[in-house]
Design a protein around this motif. Sequence first.
Motif, PDB file in Angstrom:
ATOM      1  N   VAL A 130     -23.606 -33.577 -24.821  1.00  6.72           N
ATOM      2  CA  VAL A 130     -22.417 -32.709 -24.457  1.00  6.72           C
ATOM      3  C   VAL A 130     -21.312 -33.605 -24.058  1.00  6.72           C
ATOM      4  CG1 VAL A 130     -21.523 -30.709 -22.982  1.00  6.72           C
ATOM      5  CG2 VAL A 130     -23.651 -30.717 -24.518  1.00  6.72           C
TER       6      VAL A 130
ATOM      7  N   PRO B 279     -15.339 -29.343 -26.090  1.00  5.97           N
ATOM      8  CA  PRO B 279     -16.541 -28.565 -25.999  1.00  5.97           C
ATOM      9  C   PRO B 279     -16.105 -27.285 -25.843  1.00  5.97           C
ATOM     10  CG  PRO B 279     -16.310 -29.878 -23.804  1.00  5.97           C
ATOM     11  CD  PRO B 279     -15.403 -30.357 -25.034  1.00  5.97           C
TER      12      PRO B 279
ATOM     13  N   THR C  70     -19.827 -24.554 -28.495  1.00  6.64           N
ATOM     14  CA  THR C  70     -20.881 -25.532 -28.126  1.00  6.64           C
ATOM     15  C   THR C  70     -22.064 -24.863 -27.419  1.00  6.64           C
ATOM     16  OG1 THR C  70     -18.828 -26.995 -27.715  1.00  6.64           O
ATOM     17  CG2 THR C  70     -20.885 -27.719 -26.799  1.00  6.64           C
TER      18      THR C  70
ATOM     19  N   CYS D 194     -18.615 -26.290 -20.417  1.00  5.10           N
ATOM     20  CA  CYS D 194     -17.878 -26.012 -21.840  1.00  5.10           C
ATOM     21  C   CYS D 194     -17.243 -24.597 -21.783  1.00  5.10           C
ATOM     22  CB  CYS D 194     -19.115 -25.705 -22.772  1.00  5.10           C
ATOM     23  SG  CYS D 194     -20.173 -27.127 -22.890  1.00  5.10           S
TER      24      CYS D 194
ATOM     25  N   ILE E  62     -18.876 -34.778 -26.652  1.00  6.08           N
ATOM     26  CA  ILE E  62     -18.049 -33.734 -27.119  1.00  6.08           C
ATOM     27  C   ILE E  62     -16.605 -33.813 -26.740  1.00  6.08           C
ATOM     28  CG2 ILE E  62     -17.989 -31.420 -28.091  1.00  6.08           C
ATOM     29  CD1 ILE E  62     -20.760 -31.144 -27.824  1.00  6.08           C
TER      30      ILE E  62
END
Length: 219
Positions: free
Chosen positions: A73, A79, A83, A132, A76
């Motif tokens: 994560v 996010p 996600t 996220c 990313i």
Amino acid sequence: MARVRQERAEITRQAILDGAATAFDHAGFDGTSLSDVVKHAGVTKGALYFHFPSKEALARTLMDEQFQISADVPAIENPGLQTVIDLSHQMAYGLRTNVRVRAGIRLVIEFASFTNPDPTPYNTWIDTAHGCLTPAQERGDVLPSLDVHDLSTFLVGSFTGIQVTSHVRTGREDLHTRVADLWNFLLPGIVPAPRIPHFDPTGSPECRAELGLQVPAAG
């Protein structure tokens, strides 16, 4: 020779974790002895104690295995809500297919539910979801009126209850469908209506392809 010894030691350590996962998944923490672990792992007690000083140390290591699912994560770029949806399906898949994840989650529930509960694993997942959903809210994908931390806490608690119920009722055979239900019911309450079509409750196409999932049937 040193490298060979290190490789053999790592093979032994992984065998111990696999054996412990099988034992804990079957009988839980209190119902598992180190002799059970040794039997399932096919190692000696000396080898076990070389790598893990206690049954609790083994359990703690397995409890941390679940976080491999969220390890990517931080890499990313953007996010967001999808996600988190994908993470919920990745965790569901891990529970259905990976005995280490399954054992770790059983241990988390046991350790967090009775004497001296440990909230750390739950807080870690809440923080992951929060990381996220905060940028998702900033992009307009989550209603501005919502407290993202409260939403993250709700999601982690909801997933926990869903996976336990699925385990008891169907051996987690319906878990992906139940997780999709969670998102189908939840999205209209947390996402501005024009943005809802941007999110797939069954997981993104990339997530489904990675996990080999079909779109769950309704019901």
